[in-house]
Design a protein around this motif. Structure first.
Motif, PDB file in Angstrom:
ATOM      1  N   MET A 319       0.822  -1.205   0.000  1.00 11.78           N
ATOM      2  CA  MET A 319       0.000   0.000   0.000  1.00 11.78           C
ATOM      3  C   MET A 319       0.858   1.258   0.000  1.00 11.78           C
ATOM      4  O   MET A 319       0.580   2.227  -0.719  1.00 11.78           O
ATOM      5  CB  MET A 319      -0.923   0.011   1.216  1.00 11.78           C
ATOM      6  CG  MET A 319      -2.111  -0.926   1.131  1.00 11.78           C
ATOM      7  SD  MET A 319      -3.095  -0.851   2.670  1.00 11.78           S
ATOM      8  CE  MET A 319      -4.526  -1.820   2.182  1.00 11.78           C
ATOM      9  N   LEU A 322       2.496   1.590  -3.458  1.00  9.74           N
ATOM     10  CA  LEU A 322       1.471   1.913  -4.452  1.00  9.74           C
ATOM     11  C   LEU A 322       1.018   3.364  -4.319  1.00  9.74           C
ATOM     12  O   LEU A 322       0.998   4.113  -5.302  1.00  9.74           O
ATOM     13  CB  LEU A 322       0.280   0.970  -4.283  1.00  9.74           C
ATOM     14  CG  LEU A 322      -0.955   1.264  -5.135  1.00  9.74           C
ATOM     15  CD1 LEU A 322      -0.656   1.073  -6.615  1.00  9.74           C
ATOM     16  CD2 LEU A 322      -2.125   0.375  -4.705  1.00  9.74           C
ATOM     17  N   SER A 367       2.541  -1.035 -10.214  1.00  4.41           N
ATOM     18  CA  SER A 367       1.303  -0.782  -9.461  1.00  4.41           C
ATOM     19  C   SER A 367       0.345  -1.959  -9.579  1.00  4.41           C
ATOM     20  O   SER A 367      -0.383  -2.288  -8.623  1.00  4.41           O
ATOM     21  CB  SER A 367       0.624   0.491  -9.970  1.00  4.41           C
ATOM     22  OG  SER A 367       1.375   1.631  -9.618  1.00  4.41           O
ATOM     23  N   GLU A 368       0.344  -2.607 -10.746  1.00 10.01           N
ATOM     24  CA  GLU A 368      -0.536  -3.759 -10.936  1.00 10.01           C
ATOM     25  C   GLU A 368      -0.135  -4.911 -10.010  1.00 10.01           C
ATOM     26  O   GLU A 368      -1.000  -5.584  -9.412  1.00 10.01           O
ATOM     27  CB  GLU A 368      -0.484  -4.204 -12.401  1.00 10.01           C
ATOM     28  CG  GLU A 368      -1.131  -3.239 -13.382  1.00 10.01           C
ATOM     29  CD  GLU A 368      -0.276  -2.020 -13.693  1.00 10.01           C
ATOM     30  OE1 GLU A 368      -0.799  -1.068 -14.290  1.00 10.01           O
ATOM     31  OE2 GLU A 368       0.929  -2.016 -13.336  1.00 10.01           O
ATOM     32  N   GLN A 370       1.463  -4.565  -7.141  1.00 10.92           N
ATOM     33  CA  GLN A 370       1.128  -4.167  -5.769  1.00 10.92           C
ATOM     34  C   GLN A 370      -0.361  -4.390  -5.483  1.00 10.92           C
ATOM     35  O   GLN A 370      -0.734  -4.860  -4.409  1.00 10.92           O
ATOM     36  CB  GLN A 370       1.494  -2.693  -5.527  1.00 10.92           C
ATOM     37  CG  GLN A 370       2.934  -2.323  -5.811  1.00 10.92           C
ATOM     38  CD  GLN A 370       3.946  -3.198  -5.101  1.00 10.92           C
ATOM     39  OE1 GLN A 370       3.737  -3.616  -3.958  1.00 10.92           O
ATOM     40  NE2 GLN A 370       5.046  -3.512  -5.767  1.00 10.92           N
ATOM     41  N   ARG A 371      -1.193  -4.074  -6.450  1.00 12.23           N
ATOM     42  CA  ARG A 371      -2.635  -4.279  -6.257  1.00 12.23           C
ATOM     43  C   ARG A 371      -2.969  -5.766  -6.141  1.00 12.23           C
ATOM     44  O   ARG A 371      -3.842  -6.153  -5.353  1.00 12.23           O
ATOM     45  CB  ARG A 371      -3.423  -3.635  -7.408  1.00 12.23           C
ATOM     46  CG  ARG A 371      -3.393  -2.114  -7.375  1.00 12.23           C
ATOM     47  CD  ARG A 371      -4.296  -1.498  -8.453  1.00 12.23           C
ATOM     48  NE  ARG A 371      -4.354  -0.060  -8.309  1.00 12.23           N
ATOM     49  CZ  ARG A 371      -3.664   0.817  -9.035  1.00 12.23           C
ATOM     50  NH1 ARG A 371      -2.836   0.363  -9.976  1.00 12.23           N
ATOM     51  NH2 ARG A 371      -3.785   2.108  -8.836  1.00 12.23           N
ATOM     52  N   ASP A 372      -2.293  -6.596  -6.924  1.00 14.69           N
ATOM     53  CA  ASP A 372      -2.493  -8.045  -6.812  1.00 14.69           C
ATOM     54  C   ASP A 372      -2.139  -8.534  -5.410  1.00 14.69           C
ATOM     55  O   ASP A 372      -2.867  -9.341  -4.805  1.00 14.69           O
ATOM     56  CB  ASP A 372      -1.632  -8.778  -7.842  1.00 14.69           C
ATOM     57  CG  ASP A 372      -2.306  -8.893  -9.206  1.00 14.69           C
ATOM     58  OD1 ASP A 372      -3.510  -8.604  -9.276  1.00 14.69           O
ATOM     59  OD2 ASP A 372      -1.629  -9.265 -10.176  1.00 14.69           O
ATOM     60  N   ALA A 375      -4.740  -7.363  -2.889  1.00 17.21           N
ATOM     61  CA  ALA A 375      -5.980  -8.137  -3.063  1.00 17.21           C
ATOM     62  C   ALA A 375      -5.852  -9.530  -2.469  1.00 17.21           C
ATOM     63  O   ALA A 375      -6.798 -10.054  -1.838  1.00 17.21           O
ATOM     64  CB  ALA A 375      -6.354  -8.201  -4.528  1.00 17.21           C
TER      65      ALA A 375
END
Length: 380
Positions: A319, A322, A367-368, A370-372, A375
């Motif tokens: 977080m 990101l 960023s993708e 980090q989001r994975d 999640a």
């Protein structure tokens, strides 16, 4: 400033800010330190910072540092970034030093960590042409031979390797089992026979490199950690990596914000400063709120790591990375828009802040990615 700031830390931040303004507060000063802006790293500035003891903040005292924690490191990285200190290699050096501190044998710790405290640059070689976000698919091979290992393969996007005293190489020592197994770390001194380096031209200058290993022999005593445990060792450093990167781009976001604010207070159109127009004033209000929230997030994660260094914080660290990287890009691009043509001109620093921030959502895990990760911590 966050709630964990002490008077001593505030004084340190002010000292770094004053040093930055005095030594490289103008583009002319920075150009003089970086060969007209063609180099990204200034050994002269690094030497001064080392003499002040600031580059050894997180290095244990027995290796020449002051033994500080991640929060202290974040404060310094944030301020050096804000002040445009020409030592972009330092955040990577800090990240790499953490792996050496945790896993290297004592002889290498004294060699590498002591060097960091004295201003040396360190680099890491993970990515390959065919393995970027999927680092575990790497194919660079380290084969056991008498007295050590013979390495063959290519690495790419190695930050500041051309300035580094050592390369922390992540290579494959076994192809058995899952792809995360059989990965090992090595400390390879600069200039080792069989290692060739080519700088990669980017919009940010020559910061990254291709590395080519051709029958490169590494003695067994250059092993960092245990053979085959390199992936676990990498994972153990993710807190440090992502929070340090968060601090780096938080500093850029703050600098872009302050430069924008100064400009729109002075620039007049239609009979008044353009900052008085609600369209710009509301943008500033929103960006200021985002910067404050991001600062609290980065500082809080750093504090939590210091309280329990062995605890992995995949959600929180991702977080922080990101949020800060996305914010740096947003603030610098907004700043360029609000400054109009002057934001695009090299007369002002905004265009360089835009260039510095655009890569923020790629380096250290996109960023993708980090989001994975975030999640997945919610069971998705």
């Amino acid at each position: 400033m966050s709630a964990v700031m002490t008077e001593e830390r505030r004084a340190f931040v002010n000292a770094v800010r004053e040093f930055s303004a005095r030594e490289c507060g103008t583009r002319e000063q920075r150009n003089a330190l970086t060969e007209g802006g063609t180099s990204t790293h200034s050994p002269a500035i690094a030497a001064k910072l080392a003499d002040l003891g600031w580059l050894g903040l997180t290095i244990p005292e027995e290796y020449g540092g002051s033994g500080g924690g991640l929060f202290d490191a974040c404060l310094f990285v944030e301020e050096m970034s804000y002040g445009r200190l020409p030592i972009p290699s330092y955040p990577v050096t800090l990240i790499v030093a953490n792996s050496y501190r945790k896993f290297a044998p004592e002889a290498i710790k004294h060699e590498v960590l002591g060097g960091v405290a004295r201003g040396a640059v360190e680099s890491i070689a993970m990515s390959e042409p065919g393995s970027g976000s999927d680092v575990a698919s790497l194919t660079c091979r380290a084969e056991r031979v008498d007295g050590g290992y013979r390495i063959n393969g290519q690495k790419t996007w190695c930050s500041n390797a051309h300035h580094a005293d050592h390369i922390l190489l992540v290579a494959r020592t076994s192809s058995e089992g899952a792809k995360h197994q059989g990965i090992t770390m090595f400390s390879i001194p600069a200039g080792t026979p069989g290692l060739k380096m080519n700088q990669i031209d980017t919009m940010g200058g020559r910061e990254v490199n291709d590395l080519y290993f051709t029958d490169c022999f590494v003695p067994e005593d250059r092993l960092v950690g245990a053979e085959g445990q390199g992936w676990a060792q990498l994972i153990a450093g993710l807190n440090i990596e992502r929070v340090i990167i968060g601090a780096l781009y938080l500093g850029i976001a703050r600098r872009a914000f302050d430069d924008t604010l100064a400009y729109i207070k002075e620039r007049e159109q239609f009979g008044k400063p353009i900052g008085k127009f609600q369209a710009l004033a509301h943008r500033i209000a929103d960006l200021a709120t985002e910067i404050t929230a991001t600062e609290l997030l980065v500082h809080d994660v750093a504090r939590r790591v210091d309280e329990n260094p062995e605890q992995l914080l995949p959600r929180e660290a991702s977080m922080a990375k990101l949020k800060a990287s996305e914010l740096s890009k947003q603030v610098s691009l907004e700043g360029m828009q609000m400054m109009g043509g002057y934001g695009y001109a090299t007369e002002y620093d905004m265009e360089s802040l835009v260039r510095a921030s655009l890569v923020s959502t790629i380096v250290g895990g996109t960023s993708e990615v980090q989001r994975d990760i975030i999640a997945k911590t919610y069971g998705l």
